[in-house]
Design an enzyme around this catalytic site. Structure first.
Site, PDB file in Angstrom:
ATOM      1  CB  SER A 589     -30.919 -79.816  98.884  1.00  0.00           C
ATOM      2  OG  SER A 589     -30.021 -80.801  98.462  1.00  0.00           O
ATOM      3  CG  ASP A 675     -30.993 -81.324  91.086  1.00  0.00           C
ATOM      4  OD1 ASP A 675     -29.751 -81.660  91.363  1.00  0.00           O
ATOM      5  OD2 ASP A 675     -31.470 -80.726  92.054  1.00  0.00           O
ATOM      6  CG  HIS A 710     -28.584 -79.438  93.633  1.00  0.00           C
ATOM      7  ND1 HIS A 710     -29.629 -80.212  93.753  1.00  0.00           N
ATOM      8  CD2 HIS A 710     -28.273 -78.991  94.899  1.00  0.00           C
ATOM      9  CE1 HIS A 710     -29.754 -80.386  95.240  1.00  0.00           C
ATOM     10  NE2 HIS A 710     -28.759 -79.499  95.864  1.00  0.00           N
TER      11      HIS A 710
END
Length: 746
Positions: A589, A675, A710
């Site tokens: 991320s 995501d 995600h």
């Protein structure tokens, strides 16, 4: 000039070969502050396009071909994870009102099963709050199944629960389910007396649901088109969803909205904020007609949390008070007590009582209350700790000193795991790098037992002959270019020799004031058992050393995050543990942005880089406020739309725009099609540009989970295989595929 890749490129339709797919180039101009960037791969953003989907599938086919030889290693690591995990297991029951709630996991099943059993009220507080003994495969008399995730997930590509709630009387159970991975949930309500679902179904809710104390309403959050939670709504059971009331709507695109019930359930507490200031609004359940009241206006630019509660005075009378954890003249935050009547005055004239003083060495993360005690979460010497003190005398000269549960390890994490307001205990979670997760109940201090008492309820079992003494965790320090000392957690198998031959992995995150706290990880053992020295770099931008540590790694100081990580890499290369040419980097991320940045800055220092759901095109994303969550990012990175200096600074480090003609190491970008936080298009564009520019011959791969969000795919076995893929890629790239003598499953 664009460099010609050494390998002959393949078209997106050239599936099943070992040649990388090449996306067509379609120039798209983006102009801000007089600067024009030509993006040739922006067209990949159209996820409805058959051509885009075909390209992504071609990327998967390419990575499968290139990494096919790693399959036996992936399988070995998966079996090690599986072999160390007690697949048929259960959580420690947690009491809420008149029931004990717990979950079961069963071998061969992907998802947990949520259960409950009725609690006893004998009048003996410690006995009544001692969880029942639950055995795997043995049903407790009166046990009820609330939600079987395996049944719910059947026939669905994805399954995740975004929130559950039970009415105080225990009759109704609400749960929110996501079957796509896009973090939009469908809320349903079950009558636990009959097992029947109520006709009330609410679509597209966000995380978190709560019933009103009387059980007639349910509160939930809704996101706007940019995926920002912006409304808290109230649904009256048995009425049309179209009639649901908007309790509050937040129109500032840079502010996040959430809610919870106060600990004593007398108020609905709305939290509105960003990383730099916030606002809390309260709704009294005993006087809903009074509407929302504001604790401190956002215009005061105070970052705070508020907890309303009843405090008993020396005369035995209970009075309304608000506990405020805030950064007002306190960069590391402090805790104050205020009479709600003070809030009508200008802030400068309000009388606040200090409960926990500010300290340059201690970061106050939050505070809450039970019926008898204040519970404070702090961070000291990078370590998360819990302190408690009696409410008796709070904010007066008779205030008691805090009591902290004592643990015997240097590097550990202890946090409050939730507890009932009336409970004589608080539930604590504890872990360290080589101590599996433990659940404790801490008996709150009394005059008869002023130190309290730690009661171990469970240590998560680790199978396969695991022995924590086979491994070593130490705290080391790297020195950044500006002289800043950066803490490192260095993990290794005891058998690794300090002869500069081992393989090494550096992991980092460094954003949003999130700390990479000590925690046990079964999957990580598979790397350690192969002689990999695992370094967790606690770089600036995280929260390990207080608020300054975060502020020194955000906005126009963001590059400190990247250079700190490189300093950690240099420390490892010079430590005597590893061979400098056998170091890999891992991050996800915002840590994926970190991976992209360090790959551009120092590609020669890494043999391989794994970037999980990587935020590698942040400037494009943040420049478009219509994209998911982009406006919320301005407080972290700055606002490049309005500020030319921020634009120029971000442009100087954003990974996608700074790919250059150098020999890049092996790179794997791991992402998910659905995501909603970091869109798949970012790594898709990035890998194309890396292949265009690299002067080396190492493969640049993208692995995309077509059904995940995600956090990747759902289901524990699928997630284990994803982790095994990442770790096999790293171990293979470092030549660390063989177990150390005596290591591995026993």
């Amino acid at each position: 000039m664009t460099h010609t890749p050494l390998q002959q490129p393949a078209s997106s339709s050239d599936v099943g070969t070992s040649r990388p797919p090449v996306a067509k180039r379609v120039p798209a101009e983006r102009t801000h502050h007089g600067d024009t960037f030509v993006d040739h791969y922006e067209w990949l953003r159209d996820k409805e396009s058959e051509e885009v989907v075909a390209h992504l599938k071609a990327e998967n086919a390419y990575q499968e071909a290139i990494t096919a030889h790693q399959e036996p290693l992936r399988e070995a690591i998966f079996q090690e994870i599986k072999g160390r995990t007690k697949e048929t297991d259960l959580s420690v029951p947690n009491r809420k009102d008149g029931w004990w709630y717990f979950s079961r996991s069963i071998e061969g099943k992907e998802y947990g099963i949520q259960c409950r059993v009725r609690a006893q009220n004998t009048g003996n507080p410690v006995a009544d709050w001692t969880p029942p003994a639950v055995e795997a495969g043995v049903e407790i008399p009166g046990e009820e199944v609330l939600l079987d995730g395996n049944v719910e997930a059947e026939g669905k590509p994805f399954f995740s629960v975004g929130g559950t709630a039970v009415t105080i009387d225990g009759n109704l159970y609400a749960y929110a389910v996501d079957n796509a991975g896009d973090e939009r949930f469908t809320l349903r309500i079950k009558d636990l007396r009959t097992g029947e679902l109520l006709p009330d179904v609410i679509e597209n809710v966000f995380y978190g649901v709560s019933f009103s104390p009387d059980g007639t309403r349910i509160f939930y959050t809704v996101v706007d088109d940019s995926w920002r939670p912006y409304q808290v709504k109230s649904h009256v059971l048995g009425t049309p969803v179209t009639d649901d009331e908007v309790i509050y709507q937040e129109d500032d695109a840079a502010m996040w909205l959430g809610f919870e019930l106060s600990s004593d359930r007398r108020h609905l507490v709305l939290g509105i904020g960003c990383s730099e200031y916030s606002e809390t609004r309260l709704l009294r359940f005993d006087d809903p007609g009074a509407g929302l009241s504001t604790v401190i206006s956002r215009n005061e630019r105070v970052l705070y949390e508020a907890e309303p509660f009843l405090l008993e005075g020396p005369d035995g009378q209970e009075t309304d008070r608000i506990l405020i954890t805030h950064n007002r003249n306190a960069v590391n935050s402090m805790v104050s007590l205020v009479d709600p009547a003070e809030l009508s005055k200008p802030l400068a004239e309000q009388a606040w009582t200090t409960v926990v003083e500010h300290s340059d060495d201690v970061r106050v993360n939050g505070a809450g209350v039970t019926a008898t005690h204040l519970v404070v979460s702090i961070r000291k010497d990078t370590i998360e700790r819990v302190q408690v003190m009696s409410l008796a005398g709070l904010g007066t000269a008779a205030q008691q000193a805090p009591v902290e549960p004592a643990f015997d390890e240097e590097l550990y994490t202890a946090g409050v795991g939730g507890s009932d307001y009336e409970a004589p205990v608080i539930r604590l979670g504890y872990t360290s790098y080589f101590t599996p997760s433990r659940i404790y109940d801490f008996v709150l201090p009394t005059p008869e037992q002023p130190a309290g008492e730690l009661l171990l309820r469970k240590e998560s079992p680790v199978l396969g002959g695991y022995d924590g003494s086979d491994y070593v965790a130490t705290r080391e320090w790297a020195e950044a270019a500006d002289g800043t000392r950066v803490p490192l957690s260095v993990l290794r198998h005891r058998a690794v020799k300090q002869d500069s031959t081992a393989a090494g992995l550096v992991y980092g995150y460094g954003s949003y004031e999130l700390s990479m706290d000590p925690g046990f990880g079964i999957a990580r053992l598979s790397l350690l058992d192969r002689g990999v020295v695992f370094v967790i770099a606690h770089i600036r931008g995280g929260g390990e050393l207080g608020r300054h540590w975060y502020e020194d790694g955000k906005k126009l100081s963001k590059k400190n995050t990247f250079t700190d990580f490189i300093a950690a890499t240099d420390w490892l290369a010079q430590s005597g543990w590893v061979a400098p040419d056998r170091i890999a980097a891992l991050g996800g991320s915002a840590g994926g942005l970190l991976m992209g940045a360090v790959a551009n800055l120092a590609p020669e220092k890494y043999a391989a880089v794994v970037a999980q759901v990587p935020f590698v095109d942040p400037l494009t994303s943040i420049l478009d406020p219509e994209l998911p969550l982009s406006a919320l990012e301005w407080e972290e990175w700055g606002n490049p739309i309005t500020d030319p200096a921020v634009y120029e600074y971000m442009k100087s480090y954003t990974p996608y725009e700074n790919v250059r003609e150098v020999a890049y190491p092996k790179i794997a970008a791991v992402t998910s099609f659905n995501d909603t936080r970091v869109l798949y298009v970012e790594p898709a564009k990035w890998v194309q540009e890396l292949r265009n520019k690299t002067t080396g011959s190492e493969p640049i791969l993208m692995k995309i989970e077509m059904d995940g969000g995600h956090g990747g795919a759902s289901g524990r076995y699928v997630q284990w295989r994803e982790r095994a893929w990442d770790y096999a890629f790293i171990a293979d790239s470092l030549g660390a595929t063989e177990l150390l003598p005596g290591a591995g499953l026993k």
